[in-house]
Design a protein around this motif. Structure first.
Motif, PDB file in Angstrom:
ATOM      1  N   ALA A   1      18.709-103.150  -3.659  1.00  0.00           N
ATOM      2  CA  ALA A   1      18.027-102.316  -4.656  1.00  0.00           C
ATOM      3  C   ALA A   1      17.893-100.882  -4.169  1.00  0.00           C
ATOM      4  CB  ALA A   1      16.650-102.912  -4.958  1.00  0.00           C
ATOM      5  N   ALA A   2      17.587-100.722  -2.862  1.00  0.00           N
ATOM      6  CA  ALA A   2      17.472 -99.377  -2.297  1.00  0.00           C
ATOM      7  C   ALA A   2      18.814 -98.672  -2.319  1.00  0.00           C
ATOM      8  CB  ALA A   2      16.922 -99.462  -0.872  1.00  0.00           C
ATOM      9  N   ARG A   3      19.900 -99.429  -2.024  1.00  0.00           N
ATOM     10  CA  ARG A   3      21.238 -98.835  -2.029  1.00  0.00           C
ATOM     11  C   ARG A   3      21.608 -98.365  -3.429  1.00  0.00           C
ATOM     12  NH1 ARG A   3      26.539-100.035  -3.040  1.00  0.00           N
ATOM     13  NH2 ARG A   3      25.916-102.020  -4.022  1.00  0.00           N
ATOM     14  N   VAL A   4      21.379 -99.216  -4.405  1.00  0.00           N
ATOM     15  CA  VAL A   4      21.722 -98.870  -5.789  1.00  0.00           C
ATOM     16  C   VAL A   4      20.916 -97.661  -6.260  1.00  0.00           C
ATOM     17  CG1 VAL A   4      21.641 -99.697  -8.173  1.00  0.00           C
ATOM     18  CG2 VAL A   4      22.458-101.217  -6.357  1.00  0.00           C
ATOM     19  N   ALA A   5      19.610 -97.648  -5.938  1.00  0.00           N
ATOM     20  CA  ALA A   5      18.774 -96.513  -6.362  1.00  0.00           C
ATOM     21  C   ALA A   5      19.262 -95.208  -5.736  1.00  0.00           C
ATOM     22  CB  ALA A   5      17.310 -96.775  -5.977  1.00  0.00           C
ATOM     23  N   ALA A   6      19.663 -95.282  -4.477  1.00  0.00           N
ATOM     24  CA  ALA A   6      20.158 -94.076  -3.793  1.00  0.00           C
ATOM     25  C   ALA A   6      21.461 -93.599  -4.414  1.00  0.00           C
ATOM     26  CB  ALA A   6      20.344 -94.367  -2.308  1.00  0.00           C
ATOM     27  N   LEU A   7      22.375 -94.529  -4.740  1.00  0.00           N
ATOM     28  CA  LEU A   7      23.649 -94.136  -5.339  1.00  0.00           C
ATOM     29  C   LEU A   7      23.439 -93.543  -6.726  1.00  0.00           C
ATOM     30  CD1 LEU A   7      25.903 -97.159  -4.274  1.00  0.00           C
ATOM     31  CD2 LEU A   7      25.730 -94.889  -3.221  1.00  0.00           C
ATOM     32  N   GLU A   8      22.537 -94.123  -7.497  1.00  0.00           N
ATOM     33  CA  GLU A   8      22.255 -93.590  -8.841  1.00  0.00           C
ATOM     34  C   GLU A   8      21.655 -92.190  -8.760  1.00  0.00           C
ATOM     35  OE1 GLU A   8      19.749 -96.488 -10.626  1.00  0.00           O
ATOM     36  OE2 GLU A   8      21.411 -97.839 -11.197  1.00  0.00           O
ATOM     37  N   ALA A   9      20.770 -91.990  -7.771  1.00  0.00           N
ATOM     38  CA  ALA A   9      20.167 -90.656  -7.629  1.00  0.00           C
ATOM     39  C   ALA A   9      21.219 -89.623  -7.262  1.00  0.00           C
ATOM     40  CB  ALA A   9      19.064 -90.693  -6.570  1.00  0.00           C
TER      41      ALA A   9
ATOM     42  N   SER B   1      23.356 -88.849 -10.357  1.00  0.00           N
ATOM     43  CA  SER B   1      22.666 -88.130 -11.425  1.00  0.00           C
ATOM     44  C   SER B   1      22.283 -86.701 -11.045  1.00  0.00           C
ATOM     45  CB  SER B   1      21.402 -88.899 -11.833  1.00  0.00           C
ATOM     46  OG  SER B   1      20.493 -88.987 -10.734  1.00  0.00           O
ATOM     47  N   ALA B   2      22.418 -86.337  -9.780  1.00  0.00           N
ATOM     48  CA  ALA B   2      22.083 -84.964  -9.353  1.00  0.00           C
ATOM     49  C   ALA B   2      23.104 -83.996  -9.945  1.00  0.00           C
ATOM     50  CB  ALA B   2      22.066 -84.880  -7.836  1.00  0.00           C
ATOM     51  N   THR B   3      22.609 -82.971 -10.614  1.00  0.00           N
ATOM     52  CA  THR B   3      23.506 -81.993 -11.251  1.00  0.00           C
ATOM     53  C   THR B   3      23.561 -80.658 -10.515  1.00  0.00           C
ATOM     54  OG1 THR B   3      21.696 -81.274 -12.710  1.00  0.00           O
ATOM     55  CG2 THR B   3      23.159 -83.032 -13.523  1.00  0.00           C
ATOM     56  N   THR B   4      22.685 -80.485  -9.542  1.00  0.00           N
ATOM     57  CA  THR B   4      22.685 -79.254  -8.746  1.00  0.00           C
ATOM     58  C   THR B   4      22.519 -79.619  -7.286  1.00  0.00           C
ATOM     59  OG1 THR B   4      20.297 -78.901  -8.833  1.00  0.00           O
ATOM     60  CG2 THR B   4      21.605 -77.981 -10.647  1.00  0.00           C
ATOM     61  N   LEU B   5      22.843 -78.672  -6.422  1.00  0.00           N
ATOM     62  CA  LEU B   5      22.684 -78.900  -4.993  1.00  0.00           C
ATOM     63  C   LEU B   5      21.224 -79.077  -4.614  1.00  0.00           C
ATOM     64  CD1 LEU B   5      25.323 -76.356  -3.651  1.00  0.00           C
ATOM     65  CD2 LEU B   5      25.450 -78.854  -3.503  1.00  0.00           C
ATOM     66  N   ASP B   6      20.324 -78.403  -5.310  1.00  0.00           N
ATOM     67  CA  ASP B   6      18.903 -78.562  -5.027  1.00  0.00           C
ATOM     68  C   ASP B   6      18.432 -79.971  -5.397  1.00  0.00           C
ATOM     69  OD1 ASP B   6      18.650 -76.002  -4.048  1.00  0.00           O
ATOM     70  OD2 ASP B   6      18.027 -75.132  -5.972  1.00  0.00           O
ATOM     71  N   GLU B   7      18.902 -80.491  -6.540  1.00  0.00           N
ATOM     72  CA  GLU B   7      18.542 -81.851  -6.931  1.00  0.00           C
ATOM     73  C   GLU B   7      19.090 -82.864  -5.937  1.00  0.00           C
ATOM     74  OE1 GLU B   7      19.808 -82.567 -10.901  1.00  0.00           O
ATOM     75  OE2 GLU B   7      18.438 -81.099 -11.806  1.00  0.00           O
TER      76      GLU B   7
END
Length: 365
Positions: free
Chosen positions: A23-31, A34-40
């Motif tokens: 679950a932690a791996r999947v959440a990290a990959l999704e985040a 979904s990041a659209t900028t380098l700051d995100e």
């Protein structure tokens, strides 16, 4: 004492539960996805890869497992962390490429567009006029002499026959170097001390021009300045007369203002010359033919400065035998020459340093 628990089941550690790790791996990959900028992406990396992230906590728990369970747990957590690290590195490259492409599109330069050229500077007209004046006298065989701007009272006043009670010695005309009562130093009020220094160090014949900056306690207005420039001429030799003075002034004025401009001398008084005179030159605009002339006011003559034969007492103070040698001297303001020659009406235009004023006079060298 009991031995280590070799039958400990790692599944009982919540952080190492395969379901939790996945679950932690999947959440990290999704985040990351979904990041659209380098700051995100940076914020997501802190959450899912930082020291307090679920995968980091699971990795720390491996150390507490028995040796038989560490390999499986390490493979589970290491695989998840490796996949997350790869995903974040890949997403960072993608976002950096997008940023670079956007910068190239938004900040592109059209090299076919005409450029806005920076404005050129200009030499100050005072420098131009001063150098022109120096060139005139150098061509006549004179030398240029210079001296310090902080001078002794003796060279500034006493040697020039300006006694202790002369008005020019008072504080309202002169900048004294503190303490005024005992320092014996002033900011020179004229370049005449250069003449005294030259006579003390040279043997006649002497023919020098002394240009430089001088100081007087005047307020800055359209016609006055506390700091201005002047040039003084001095000739000392055997048989020097007012005729030599008049001829030198005629040659100078004609070269500076052009044409066949004549000069005239009006009787006056200066402590350092005897006889003394005011120098006038004929108006080079109207030659006295236009009563509405803005340069001469319709009088036909323009006042330039003062002159005369060097006072015998000045020659003696400078160590020159007044029975053998005579000399003449004159002094004119460079600002006044500039204002007259180029019809400048306000002294503040000269001193304020606006490059638009200087550009009118070009880049003459």
């Amino acid at each position: 004492m009991s031995g280590p628990n070799t039958n400990y089941d790692p599944v009982e550690v919540a952080a190492l539960d395969p379901v939790t790790v996945e679950a932690a791996r999947v959440a990290a990959l999704e985040a990351a996805a979904s990041a659209t900028t380098l700051d995100e992406l940076k914020a997501a990396r802190t959450t899912h890869q930082g020291d307090r992230s679920a995968l980091a906590q699971a990795n720390r728990e491996i150390g507490a497992l028995p040796p038989s369970a560490k390999a499986a747990a390490g493979k589970l957590v290491g695989g998840a962390r490796g996949a997350v690290a790869a995903a974040y590195a890949r997403r960072q490259r993608e976002l950096e490429d997008e940023r670079d492409a956007r910068i190239l599109a938004e900040e592109s330069l059209d090299l076919t567009m005409p450029s806005g050229r920076p404005g050129l500077g200009a030499r100050h007209p005072l420098s131009l006029v001063s150098e022109r004046i120096e060139d005139i006298f150098i061509a006549m065989g004179w030398e240029i002499a210079d001296g310090p701007e902080v001078e002794s009272e003796w060279l500034t006043f006493d040697a020039l026959n300006l006694g202790p009670d002369h008005p020019a010695r008072q504080m309202q005309d002169t900048f004294f170097v503190a303490p005024a009562e005992s320092s014996g130093l002033v900011l020179r009020t004229h370049t005449s001390p250069v003449q005294i220094r030259s006579m003390l160090s040279r043997t006649p014949p002497i023919a020098i021009l002394c240009p430089g900056k001088v100081f007087r306690t005047d307020d800055l207005d359209a016609t006055h300045s506390p700091v201005f420039h002047q040039f003084e001429g001095l000739v000392v030799d055997r048989g020097i007369s007012m005729a030599h003075l008049k001829g030198s002034l005629d040659a100078f004025v004609q070269r500076l203002f052009g044409g066949h401009i004549a000069t005239r001398l009006r009787p006056s008084y200066f402590p350092f010359t005897e006889p003394s005179a005011e120098i006038d030159c004929q108006c080079w605009v109207c030659y006295g033919q236009d009563i509405s002339c803005r340069v001469c006011g319709g009088f036909g003559w323009i006042e330039l400065g003062g002159c005369g034969m060097v006072n015998r007492r000045v020659l003696t103070a400078a160590g020159i035998d007044a029975e053998v040698y005579t000399g003449f001297a004159f002094g004119l303001g460079i600002e006044r020459a500039l204002m007259l020659r180029h019809n400048v009406n306000d002294m503040r235009d000269i001193t304020e340093g606006d490059v638009r004023f200087s550009r009118q006079f070009g880049m003459e060298i």
